[in-house]
Design a protein around this motif. Structure first.
Motif, PDB file in Angstrom:
ATOM      1  N   UNK A   1       0.827  -1.210   0.000  1.00 36.69           N
ATOM      2  CA  UNK A   1       0.000   0.000   0.000  1.00 36.69           C
ATOM      3  C   UNK A   1       0.859   1.256   0.000  1.00 36.69           C
ATOM      4  N   UNK A   2       1.924   1.245   0.788  1.00 42.82           N
ATOM      5  CA  UNK A   2       2.825   2.388   0.874  1.00 42.82           C
ATOM      6  C   UNK A   2       3.557   2.601  -0.450  1.00 42.82           C
ATOM      7  N   UNK A   3       3.970   1.503  -1.104  1.00 42.38           N
ATOM      8  CA  UNK A   3       4.661   1.595  -2.386  1.00 42.38           C
ATOM      9  C   UNK A   3       3.745   2.168  -3.463  1.00 42.38           C
ATOM     10  N   UNK A   4       2.485   1.777  -3.434  1.00 34.69           N
ATOM     11  CA  UNK A   4       1.513   2.312  -4.386  1.00 34.69           C
ATOM     12  C   UNK A   4       1.361   3.817  -4.216  1.00 34.69           C
ATOM     13  N   UNK A   5       1.310   4.257  -2.971  1.00 32.71           N
ATOM     14  CA  UNK A   5       1.208   5.693  -2.693  1.00 32.71           C
ATOM     15  C   UNK A   5       2.458   6.426  -3.163  1.00 32.71           C
ATOM     16  N   UNK A   6       3.624   5.825  -2.970  1.00 34.17           N
ATOM     17  CA  UNK A   6       4.884   6.439  -3.403  1.00 34.17           C
ATOM     18  C   UNK A   6       4.962   6.541  -4.927  1.00 34.17           C
ATOM     19  N   UNK A   7       4.496   5.509  -5.641  1.00 38.20           N
ATOM     20  CA  UNK A   7       4.478   5.557  -7.106  1.00 38.20           C
ATOM     21  C   UNK A   7       3.584   6.680  -7.606  1.00 38.20           C
TER      22      UNK A   7
ATOM     23  N   UNK B   1       2.849   9.366  -5.940  1.00 39.37           N
ATOM     24  CA  UNK B   1       3.529  10.610  -5.578  1.00 39.37           C
ATOM     25  C   UNK B   1       4.635  10.947  -6.576  1.00 39.37           C
ATOM     26  N   UNK B   2       5.242   9.926  -7.189  1.00 38.83           N
ATOM     27  CA  UNK B   2       6.301  10.126  -8.180  1.00 38.83           C
ATOM     28  C   UNK B   2       5.741  10.474  -9.560  1.00 38.83           C
ATOM     29  N   UNK B   3       4.431  10.416  -9.701  1.00 30.11           N
ATOM     30  CA  UNK B   3       3.819  10.730 -10.989  1.00 30.11           C
ATOM     31  C   UNK B   3       3.872   9.587 -11.980  1.00 30.11           C
ATOM     32  N   UNK B   4       4.093   8.369 -11.513  1.00 29.43           N
ATOM     33  CA  UNK B   4       4.113   7.204 -12.388  1.00 29.43           C
ATOM     34  C   UNK B   4       2.672   6.864 -12.783  1.00 29.43           C
ATOM     35  N   UNK B   5       2.445   6.708 -14.073  1.00 23.62           N
ATOM     36  CA  UNK B   5       1.106   6.405 -14.566  1.00 23.62           C
ATOM     37  C   UNK B   5       0.671   5.019 -14.102  1.00 23.62           C
ATOM     38  N   UNK B   6      -0.538   4.950 -13.531  1.00 22.01           N
ATOM     39  CA  UNK B   6      -1.061   3.683 -13.021  1.00 22.01           C
ATOM     40  C   UNK B   6      -2.524   3.532 -13.423  1.00 22.01           C
ATOM     41  N   UNK B   7      -2.934   2.290 -13.608  1.00 25.77           N
ATOM     42  CA  UNK B   7      -4.344   2.023 -13.884  1.00 25.77           C
ATOM     43  C   UNK B   7      -5.191   2.315 -12.653  1.00 25.77           C
ATOM     44  N   UNK B   8      -4.627   2.066 -11.496  1.00 23.42           N
ATOM     45  CA  UNK B   8      -5.320   2.292 -10.234  1.00 23.42           C
ATOM     46  C   UNK B   8      -4.304   2.143  -9.106  1.00 23.42           C
ATOM     47  N   UNK B   9      -4.638   2.678  -7.957  1.00 25.43           N
ATOM     48  CA  UNK B   9      -3.829   2.439  -6.771  1.00 25.43           C
ATOM     49  C   UNK B   9      -3.974   0.975  -6.354  1.00 25.43           C
ATOM     50  N   UNK B  10      -2.965   0.464  -5.675  1.00 24.23           N
ATOM     51  CA  UNK B  10      -3.014  -0.906  -5.152  1.00 24.23           C
ATOM     52  C   UNK B  10      -2.984  -0.833  -3.630  1.00 24.23           C
ATOM     53  N   UNK B  11      -3.982  -1.413  -3.014  1.00 21.25           N
ATOM     54  CA  UNK B  11      -4.004  -1.509  -1.550  1.00 21.25           C
ATOM     55  C   UNK B  11      -3.998  -2.980  -1.172  1.00 21.25           C
TER      56      UNK B  11
ATOM     57  N   UNK C   1     -11.890  -4.034   3.073  1.00 22.82           N
ATOM     58  CA  UNK C   1     -10.907  -3.201   3.773  1.00 22.82           C
ATOM     59  C   UNK C   1      -9.992  -2.483   2.785  1.00 22.82           C
ATOM     60  N   UNK C   2      -9.627  -3.164   1.693  1.00 18.88           N
ATOM     61  CA  UNK C   2      -8.776  -2.548   0.666  1.00 18.88           C
ATOM     62  C   UNK C   2      -9.471  -1.350   0.021  1.00 18.88           C
ATOM     63  N   UNK C   3     -10.773  -1.463  -0.206  1.00 13.76           N
ATOM     64  CA  UNK C   3     -11.532  -0.367  -0.808  1.00 13.76           C
ATOM     65  C   UNK C   3     -11.530   0.858   0.108  1.00 13.76           C
ATOM     66  N   UNK C   4     -11.702   0.633   1.393  1.00  9.98           N
ATOM     67  CA  UNK C   4     -11.682   1.741   2.347  1.00  9.98           C
ATOM     68  C   UNK C   4     -10.291   2.350   2.443  1.00  9.98           C
ATOM     69  N   UNK C   5      -9.257   1.510   2.401  1.00  5.08           N
ATOM     70  CA  UNK C   5      -7.889   2.013   2.435  1.00  5.08           C
ATOM     71  C   UNK C   5      -7.578   2.807   1.168  1.00  5.08           C
ATOM     72  N   UNK C   6      -8.148   2.384   0.031  1.00  4.21           N
ATOM     73  CA  UNK C   6      -7.963   3.122  -1.218  1.00  4.21           C
ATOM     74  C   UNK C   6      -8.498   4.541  -1.131  1.00  4.21           C
ATOM     75  N   UNK C   7      -9.637   4.704  -0.457  1.00  3.14           N
ATOM     76  CA  UNK C   7     -10.197   6.054  -0.269  1.00  3.14           C
ATOM     77  C   UNK C   7      -9.255   6.923   0.547  1.00  3.14           C
TER      78      UNK C   7
END
Length: 280
Positions: free
Chosen positions: A179-185, A187-197, A259-265
């Motif tokens: 989850x933390x790595x997804x947030x860091x990506x 933050x770096x402006x890396x294009x993603x289909x979606x966040x990963x939690x 829980x992942x959906x709530x963390x994604x928010x």
């Protein structure tokens, strides 16, 4: 004389061992009762450690008087392209993202980029000092969890490096790293289909508990971890250990996905806050 002195000597290791034995006996007693007992941090079985958007403790985020709410922040490492810090209970993780940079394997052209992931522990991350090292298994699992969410075709012939460092291990390390790595990506402006939690559960007899601590993981009968893209409702990784019935697996996966959906928010709110501060 020396024998008497030795008998009265305090040993931190022995004291820690006594506490672990007490916790083990308490857990066995609760399992025999087959009830939803209060966990050490005040949570019930299906309560995650709450994630706060503010770096300051808030009464609204505290589920128990003795429990410190976790933090999720972006930008702790200024030298990186993007970074994030997560603190869930005693588990503390920092992730730094570098790149895209020219790939070392540039001689062989590829129309998609490469994602490198590395997970390591500090020497003081666990109760046993001096065991900090790279974790190849977690590095591979982090890569698998993130690879499907990153738009690799947007940075061909280049590489993005993700470095995760566990400052303190308090349980559910890998889900928090993901989850933390997804947030860091992001933050770096890396294009993603979606966040990963990511969230994990442990089973104890007939009971399933979510977001286990290290003490709970030490006595679990089995574990299940889900890495999930909430907006796309897609699982990027699922790992399972121990013995599970089909019905319990289904319940555990649904519990993790919710829980992942709530963390994604929460992650999206953190990114919005960061963007707002940057525009001011």
């Amino acid at each position: 004389m020396s024998a008497q002195a030795g008998a009265g000597t305090y040993s931190p290791a022995a004291a820690a061992g006594d506490k672990r034995r007490e916790k083990r006996e308490e857990l066995r007693r609760h399992l025999a009762e087959d009830a939803d007992w209060p966990r050490a941090d005040g949570r019930s079985f299906h309560d995650c450690r709450p994630a706060c958007n503010s770096p300051l403790p808030s009464l609204g985020c505290i589920r128990a008087p003795v429990y410190r709410p976790p933090l999720m922040q972006t930008g702790p490492t200024t030298a990186a392209s993007g970074s994030a810090y997560a603190e869930f209970g005693k588990t503390k993780v920092i992730v730094s993202v570098f790149g895209p940079r020219e790939s070392k394997k540039a001689m062989m052209y590829s129309d998609v980029g490469r994602l490198n992931c590395n997970v390591s522990y500090t020497t003081f991350a666990t109760p046993v000092r001096g065991q900090g090292a790279d974790n190849k298994e977690y590095s591979s699992m982090l890569h698998k969890a993130l690879e499907g969410a990153v738009m690799l075709h947007t940075f061909p012939k280049t590489t993005v490096d993700v470095f995760a460092l566990v400052l303190e291990s308090g349980g559910s390390d890998l889900p928090i790293i993901i989850s933390c790595a997804s947030l860091a990506l992001a933050d770096a402006g890396i294009m993603m289909y979606d966040l990963v939690t990511s969230v994990s559960v442990s089973c104890f007899g007939k009971n399933i508990i979510i977001d286990p601590t290290s003490d709970e993981e030490a006595w679990q009968d089995g574990s299940l971890m889900v890495a999930f893209m909430p907006a796309r409702k897609e699982i990027t990784q699922l790992t399972l250990t121990g013995e599970w019935s089909d019905g319990r697996i289904t319940n555990a996966v649904e519990l993790c996905m919710d829980a992942c959906s709530k963390l994604g928010d929460i992650l999206r709110d953190r990114l919005k806050d960061t963007a707002t501060l940057a525009s001011e």
